[in-house]
Write an enzyme that holds these catalytic residues in place. Structure first.
Site, PDB file in Angstrom:
ATOM      1  N   GLU A  41       0.814  -1.211   0.000  1.00  0.00           N
ATOM      2  CA  GLU A  41       0.000   0.000   0.000  1.00  0.00           C
ATOM      3  C   GLU A  41       0.853   1.268   0.000  1.00  0.00           C
ATOM      4  OE1 GLU A  41      -2.350   0.386   3.504  1.00  0.00           O
ATOM      5  OE2 GLU A  41      -0.783  -0.355   4.839  1.00  0.00           O
ATOM      6  N   SER A 128      10.003 -12.473 -17.920  1.00  0.00           N
ATOM      7  CA  SER A 128      10.933 -13.498 -17.472  1.00  0.00           C
ATOM      8  C   SER A 128      12.311 -12.878 -17.249  1.00  0.00           C
ATOM      9  CB  SER A 128      10.984 -14.639 -18.488  1.00  0.00           C
ATOM     10  OG  SER A 128      11.801 -15.695 -18.025  1.00  0.00           O
ATOM     11  N   LYS A 131      18.040 -15.494 -16.231  1.00  0.00           N
ATOM     12  CA  LYS A 131      18.369 -16.546 -15.254  1.00  0.00           C
ATOM     13  C   LYS A 131      17.492 -17.780 -15.414  1.00  0.00           C
ATOM     14  CE  LYS A 131      20.199 -13.185 -11.964  1.00  0.00           C
ATOM     15  NZ  LYS A 131      20.118 -12.061 -12.929  1.00  0.00           N
ATOM     16  N   LYS A 143      11.503 -19.080 -12.310  1.00  0.00           N
ATOM     17  CA  LYS A 143      11.095 -18.325 -13.495  1.00  0.00           C
ATOM     18  C   LYS A 143      11.007 -19.233 -14.721  1.00  0.00           C
ATOM     19  CE  LYS A 143      10.165 -14.626 -13.713  1.00  0.00           C
ATOM     20  NZ  LYS A 143       8.822 -14.017 -13.545  1.00  0.00           N
TER      21      LYS A 143
END
Length: 336
Positions: A41, A128, A131, A143
């Site tokens: 927030e 993406s 890595k 990922k």
């Protein structure tokens, strides 16, 4: 392309999100709705000082976490396009807290896929990282898994008008925690630490990353992992460009770090095509063939065994070019 469309970006308060929002508002003044979805927030409050809903009527700020599928389903009501930028991406933190990384990067990706399939979303582009190519750390592994989830999601879309694709690129120049701001801070000591004198990296600007996502929203068929053609730099050249008077001391490669960045491995070459501006790693099993894709897009298949890494990249930035880019970054805030 985005005029009269509703777009949601997860992780929308990060530097990519801010740059994406700025670009969309400038280029597509008739965008219907632009939703910034994130869990922090404070960052949303800070972003509202830059882009207020009073000034931009299309903007909405939506508190939520990709780990919460029901909240995603609610946020995606009436959304046409999604850009997925939310991730836990700090390598050391992922190694120490592996399942937390998995819950956001893998389970969160699947939650988003399910929520998109449950709504009338038409286009999804997930961000993406280099890595994810032949990963050697947990972040890269999560990922890669996320990439596979998004590309395979096209197989279960049924008769829905929806396409899932992925964009993969390396480090954003000047990103917080990356080598250039680190060297700029360390140069006052008179010594710049070099992990390995052979080390190279790809170089992409934040705006280039945004432009690639916009191109993907318009042009991706669904199932591609798109990779940009971008220059490399040598870590020693960066140090020289930052301050040629500083000594350079070899300190050794850190855990989970590669000498050269990889974005396309030799194993990917059999499904990779050259689009001119980008490469595309196509799904090995999907709703179209490589031949169909090449015929429609004028793409060319790459040679078997082709690999795209920062060490063998034919395009390298010179010290002079690096110095110019570094000077341009000097008065800008660091990127997340």
């Amino acid at each position: 392309m985005l005029n009269n469309k509703s777009i949601l970006i997860t992780g929308g308060t990060g530097s990519f999100g801010k740059a994406f929002v700025r670009t969309v508002l400038e280029r597509y003044p008739e965008v219907r709705r632009l939703v910034i979805f994130s869990r922090d927030e404070l960052k949303q409050y800070e972003m509202q000082q830059m882009f207020s809903e009073r000034q931009y009527s299309a903007l909405r700020y939506f508190i939520g976490d990709v780990r919460d599928e029901s909240r995603l389903r609610r946020a995606l009501e009436g959304i046409d396009m999604v850009v997925h930028a939310a991730a836990l991406k700090q390598v050391p933190a992922a190694e120490y807290n592996p399942f937390e990384c998995i819950k956001t990067n893998v389970l969160g990706a699947q939650n988003l896929i399910e929520a998109c399939l449950s709504n009338a979303v038409q286009r999804v582009v997930a961000l993406s990282t280099d890595k994810a190519a032949a990963p050697i750390n947990l972040y890269g592994a999560t990922k890669l898994c996320s990439d596979k989830l998004f590309t395979a999601a096209n197989n279960i879309r049924g008769n829905r008008d929806i396409r899932f694709s992925v964009v993969r690129y390396g480090n954003v120049m000047g990103s917080r925690g990356s080598v250039i701001p680190f060297f700029l801070d360390k140069r006052r000591t008179g010594m710049l630490p070099i992990t390995d004198s052979r080390m190279t990296r790809f170089n992409i600007s934040l705006q280039e990353g945004v432009d690639m996502v916009l191109w993907s929203l318009e042009n991706a068929w669904g199932g591609e992992v798109l990779v940009p053609k971008i220059p490399s730099y040598r870590i020693t050249d960066v140090a020289t460009a930052v301050d040629p008077d500083c000594s350079q001391e070899i300190v050794g490669v850190r855990p989970g770090e590669k000498i050269h960045e990889e974005m396309i491995t030799a194993s990917d070459s059999f499904n990779t095509v050259d689009l001119g501006r980008y490469y595309a790693i196509l799904p090995s099993a999907g709703q179209f063939t490589i031949e169909d894709y090449c015929a429609q897009t004028k793409a060319q298949r790459v040679a078997p065994g082709f690999a795209y890494d920062s060490g063998t990249n034919p395009d390298f930035l010179s010290i002079a070019q690096l110095r110019t880019l570094i000077n341009q970054l000097a008065d800008q805030p660091h990127v997340d």
